[in-house]
Design an enzyme around this catalytic site. Structure first.
Site, short mmCIF file in Angstrom:
data_model
loop_
_atom_site.label_atom_id
_atom_site.label_comp_id
_atom_site.label_asym_id
_atom_site.label_seq_id
_atom_site.Cartn_x
_atom_site.Cartn_y
_atom_site.Cartn_z
N HIS A 173 0.76 -0.90 0.18
CA HIS A 173 -0.31 -0.07 0.03
C HIS A 173 0.54 1.49 -0.32
O HIS A 173 0.53 2.27 0.54
CB HIS A 173 -0.59 -0.25 1.21
C1 LIG Z 1 0.10 -7.31 -4.42
C2 LIG Z 1 -1.16 -6.04 -4.47
C3 LIG Z 1 -2.25 -6.17 -3.88
C4 LIG Z 1 -3.14 -5.39 -2.57
N1 LIG Z 1 -3.86 -5.23 -2.61
C5 LIG Z 1 -5.02 -4.75 -1.85
C6 LIG Z 1 -6.04 -5.20 -1.56
O1 LIG Z 1 -6.88 -5.72 -1.48
N2 LIG Z 1 -7.52 -3.69 -1.32
C7 LIG Z 1 -6.40 -2.52 -1.29
O2 LIG Z 1 -7.40 -1.51 -1.26
N3 LIG Z 1 -5.82 -2.23 -1.95
C8 LIG Z 1 -4.90 -3.12 -2.31
N4 LIG Z 1 -3.30 -2.71 -3.11
C9 LIG Z 1 -3.52 -1.90 -3.57
C10 LIG Z 1 -3.87 -1.21 -4.34
O3 LIG Z 1 -4.87 -1.51 -5.61
C11 LIG Z 1 -3.63 0.09 -5.18
O4 LIG Z 1 -2.62 1.45 -3.81
C12 LIG Z 1 -3.85 1.08 -6.00
O5 LIG Z 1 -4.51 0.65 -6.93
C13 LIG Z 1 -3.59 2.06 -6.11
O6 LIG Z 1 -3.76 3.28 -7.39
P1 LIG Z 1 -3.44 4.14 -8.17
O7 LIG Z 1 -4.20 4.33 -9.33
O8 LIG Z 1 -2.64 4.40 -7.19
O9 LIG Z 1 -2.21 3.26 -9.15
P2 LIG Z 1 -1.97 1.69 -9.97
O10 LIG Z 1 -3.28 0.54 -10.11
O11 LIG Z 1 -1.05 0.96 -9.49
O12 LIG Z 1 -1.78 2.04 -11.68
C14 LIG Z 1 -0.66 2.91 -12.58
C15 LIG Z 1 -0.74 2.62 -14.01
O13 LIG Z 1 -0.05 3.77 -14.61
C16 LIG Z 1 0.37 3.16 -15.53
N5 LIG Z 1 1.40 3.57 -15.64
C17 LIG Z 1 2.47 3.84 -14.46
N6 LIG Z 1 3.50 4.22 -15.82
C18 LIG Z 1 3.15 5.09 -16.71
C19 LIG Z 1 4.01 5.34 -17.42
N7 LIG Z 1 5.03 5.88 -17.81
N8 LIG Z 1 2.82 5.62 -18.78
C20 LIG Z 1 2.03 5.07 -18.91
N9 LIG Z 1 1.13 4.49 -18.02
C21 LIG Z 1 2.15 3.93 -17.20
C22 LIG Z 1 0.70 1.52 -14.74
O14 LIG Z 1 0.51 0.51 -15.57
C23 LIG Z 1 -0.71 1.28 -13.83
O15 LIG Z 1 -1.71 0.74 -14.99
C24 LIG Z 1 -2.84 -3.97 -3.46
C25 LIG Z 1 -1.60 -3.99 -4.21
C26 LIG Z 1 -0.88 -5.08 -4.08
C27 LIG Z 1 0.62 -5.03 -5.60
#
Ligand SMILES: Cc1cc2nc3c(=O)[nH]c(=O)nc-3n(C[C@H](O)[C@H](O)[C@H](O)COP(=O)(O)OP(=O)(O)OC[C@H]3O[C@@H](n4cnc5c(N)ncnc54)[C@H](O)[C@@H]3O)c2cc1C
Ligand SMILES: *[C@@H]1O[C@H](CO)[C@@H](O)[C@H](O)[C@H]1NC(C)=O
Ligand SMILES: *[C@@H]1O[C@H](CO)[C@@H](O)[C@H](O)[C@H]1NC(C)=O
Length: 550
Positions: free
Chosen positions: A474
């Site tokens: 997280h």
């Molecule tokens: C194994 C695991 C289990 C988890 N379990 C839970 C859970 O059960 N419940 C929960 O609430 N949270 C959980 N989390 C955490 C939660 O899923 C994340 O905090 C959340 O998804 C973050 O969202 P975000 O939009 O910040 O980033 P992300 O969802 O990571 O999105 C970022 C996106 O940007 C893309 N990207 C990055 N750099 C570039 C670039 N230069 N050009 C184009 N695209 C790019 C990536 O490929 C990705 O698709 C878990 C995480 C992991 C890894």
């Protein structure tokens, strides 16, 4: 004998074939020719980015490009089946980061590095996570607001949590805290008898059963998950698939945004915060937990593919519990969370997938220790005092950054985790669990590095924690939000990057501080709220009116 299996085998194959056929990749909207300009470019189709692309393209006169580094999630069964999450790690759909070697933690891990999976796929990390859906404590958001994030108090964010949701748990549906008809399905996740056993034990120990996404999160909570009809409901499924045909929305997959000359010198990468847990395996003379045999039996496969039910519809996290440590302020957010895992611990699976990146010696010990555990409780540190950082290693946008979470640098973090273990031990000693002969597994054998210490002393647990406590995945707050004159803030309360026109950050990195819950739900909320800010619209006036006294 053989013959009696034939029809079943044929049926299984037919069902799988049918399933694959009906879920046949329909990625035609991902190959439309791109335009040279757009009104908005959204970088990253993750938990938050998918929401923003959906909402901005609701305005038909607005053009939106969504750029995603990874590929489509379709055609990969592990993205559909909730129990398949572990098999997604270390694949091409995972960024597969490793932290810098840790000084105060991760001592049993390869090179003392913690492994950070992150989704590199439509839906981002919502497609790789464990589907736990928890918003966080009201105090998290009220505290953000108090520290300069105007408009982010609990009463400001609650309407966006509700807007996002299609809530499917009858028990709490009419409490006023939940939404119906939103894009993000949230459902109850229960597939084993252990959920109710954990609940009874917690109630005996004095914890009320509550809706942790409702009025009060302190107590035992039946897990709510981003799962619909037995399928993982990532933000790709929830927010993108239903609107992909929109004329004004283009989606470019397998596309990495590479533009990064420095325009403003801001504290990007500082203030890194993360949750950590330390697992306590428990022996009991029942075998309700999920294991590999149950998960792959013909009965389970038929149940799943015919009815969308059974073991495969769950990530095995069936419940959670929130409480305060002895130093925690009872009128504020909780500082201890317990995750209840309904699995029978299987060292061979742990070796095969090695999600916590254990080194060879620790894996050997695990395999040799003959752990017999049919339940696992994961005491979790949710408000760490330690702060880490993420820095660029080079100017090459394809290089991974240097991630240094400074895990457990502050001794207080260890103390809270030890208190979390004590809460779990209290549950093991309840009459409810005594009935099953429950006892905590003596971890000396697993952790020879700590065997010189008296078993169950605080020093023993500190040693265990500094060796094996691991990330809950997280990481947040490396582009934290704050007041215009706050030197630690990267974005203002409208999520605009300070000093750069036309650029906002909308994801888990803007969280002022890490919330008390798992970080997917708040990332989705941030996407919903930011979309209104960008569009200059208020889409939640109705909900706000209904929740103004909450
Ligand atoms: C194994 C695991 C289990 C988890 N379990 C839970 C859970 O059960 N419940 C929960 O609430 N949270 C959980 N989390 C955490 C939660 O899923 C994340 O905090 C959340 O998804 C973050 O969202 P975000 O939009 O910040 O980033 P992300 O969802 O990571 O999105 C970022 C996106 O940007 C893309 N990207 C990055 N750099 C570039 C670039 N230069 N050009 C184009 N695209 C790019 C990536 O490929 C990705 O698709 C878990 C995480 C992991 C890894
Ligand atoms: C792309 O350009 C075409 C032609 O100008 C236009 O009709 C269409 O709406 C544009 N689409 C997007 C998503 O910008
Ligand atoms: C489980 O253990 C309890 C307590 O020792 C005992 O009373 C009970 O009979 C056992 N049940 C089984 C199925 O072995």
């Amino acid at each position: 004998m053989c013959f009696s299996w034939m029809p079943i085998a044929v049926l299984v194959i037919a069902v799988i074939a049918g399933y694959v056929y009906f879920n046949k990749p329909s990625d035609i909207y991902l190959s439309r020719p791109l335009n040279s300009t757009y009104d908005y470019i959204v970088v990253g189709a993750g938990s938050a980015g998918a929401v923003v692309a959906n909402r901005l393209s609701e305005d038909k006169d607005t053009s939106v490009l969504l750029v995603e580094a990874g590929g489509s999630e379709l055609g990969i069964l592990e993205f559909e089946i909730p129990a398949g999450f572990i098999a997604l790690q270390r694949t091409e759909r995972d960024w597969e980061y490793y932290t810098e070697p840790q000084k105060y933690a991760s001592r049993s891990m390869k090179e003392k590095r913690s492994y950070w999976p992150r989704g590199r796929v439509l839906g981002g990390t919502s497609n790789l996570n464990n589907m736990v859906y928890i918003r966080g404590s009201r105090h998290d958001f009220d505290h953000w607001e108090k520290e300069g994030c105007n408009g982010w108090s609990y009463k400001d964010v609650l309407p966006y949590f509700i807007k996002a949701e299609d809530f499917q748990m009858d028990e709490y549906a009419d409490s006023g805290y939940h939404g119906k008809g939103g894009y993000q399905t949230v459902s109850e996740s229960q597939v084993t008898e252990l959920r109710d056993i954990y609940m009874a034990a917690s109630e005996e120990a004095g914890y009320k059963t509550v809706d942790c996404n409702g009025e009060n999160m302190i107590g035992f909570c039946k897990m709510q998950s981003s799962i619909r009809n037995g399928q993982r409901w990532s933000t790709a499924k929830a927010y993108l698939r239903p609107v992909m045909e929109r004329e004004n929305l283009h989606i470019s997959i397998n596309s990495i945004v590479t533009k990064i000359p420095v325009h403003a010198d801001l504290p990007v990468g500082s203030n890194l915060q993360d949750h950590m847990f330390c697992g306590l395996p428990i022996y009991a003379n029942v075998s309700y937990g999920i294991d590999i045999i149950k998960a792959t039996s013909i009965k389970t496969l038929l149940q799943y593919f015919l009815f969308g039910k059974g073991y495969l519809t769950s990530s095995a996290l069936e419940a959670t519990l929130y409480t305060h440590s002895s130093k925690g302020d009872k009128s504020f957010y909780p500082d201890i969370q317990l995750h209840f895992l309904s699995i029978s611990f299987d060292p061979n699976m742990a070796k095969k997938y090695n999600p916590n990146n254990l080194d060879d010696e620790s894996i050997e010990n695990m395999i040799n220790s003959n752990i017999d555990a049919s339940m696992v409780i994961l005491p979790t540190l949710i408000h760490p005092k330690s702060r880490g950082e993420i820095r660029l290693k080079s100017t090459d946008p394809f290089d991974h950054p240097a991630i240094d979470p400074h895990y457990l640098e502050q001794k207080e973090d260890v103390n809270v985790l030890i208190e979390g273990i004590r809460v779990a031990q209290k549950l093991v000693k309840t009459k409810v669990l005594e009935k099953y002969g429950a006892k905590e597994v003596n971890l000396i054998a697993l952790n020879p590095k700590c065997s010189h210490l008296k078993y169950d002393s605080d020093a023993f647990w500190e040693c265990g924690i500094r060796n094996a406590a691991q990330t809950v995945y997280h990481p947040t707050s490396t582009c934290r939000m704050g007041a215009a004159n706050d030197p630690t803030a990267v974005v203002d309360s409208q999520l605009r990057v300070k000093g750069i026109a036309g650029l906002r950050v909308v994801d888990a990195s803007v969280m002022r501080n890490i919330p008390s819950g798992n970080t997917n739900a708040p990332s989705i909320m941030i996407g919903e709220k930011a979309s209104d800010m960008i569009r200059g619209k208020d889409t939640v006036a109705d909900i706000r009116a209904k929740t103004k006294n909450f």
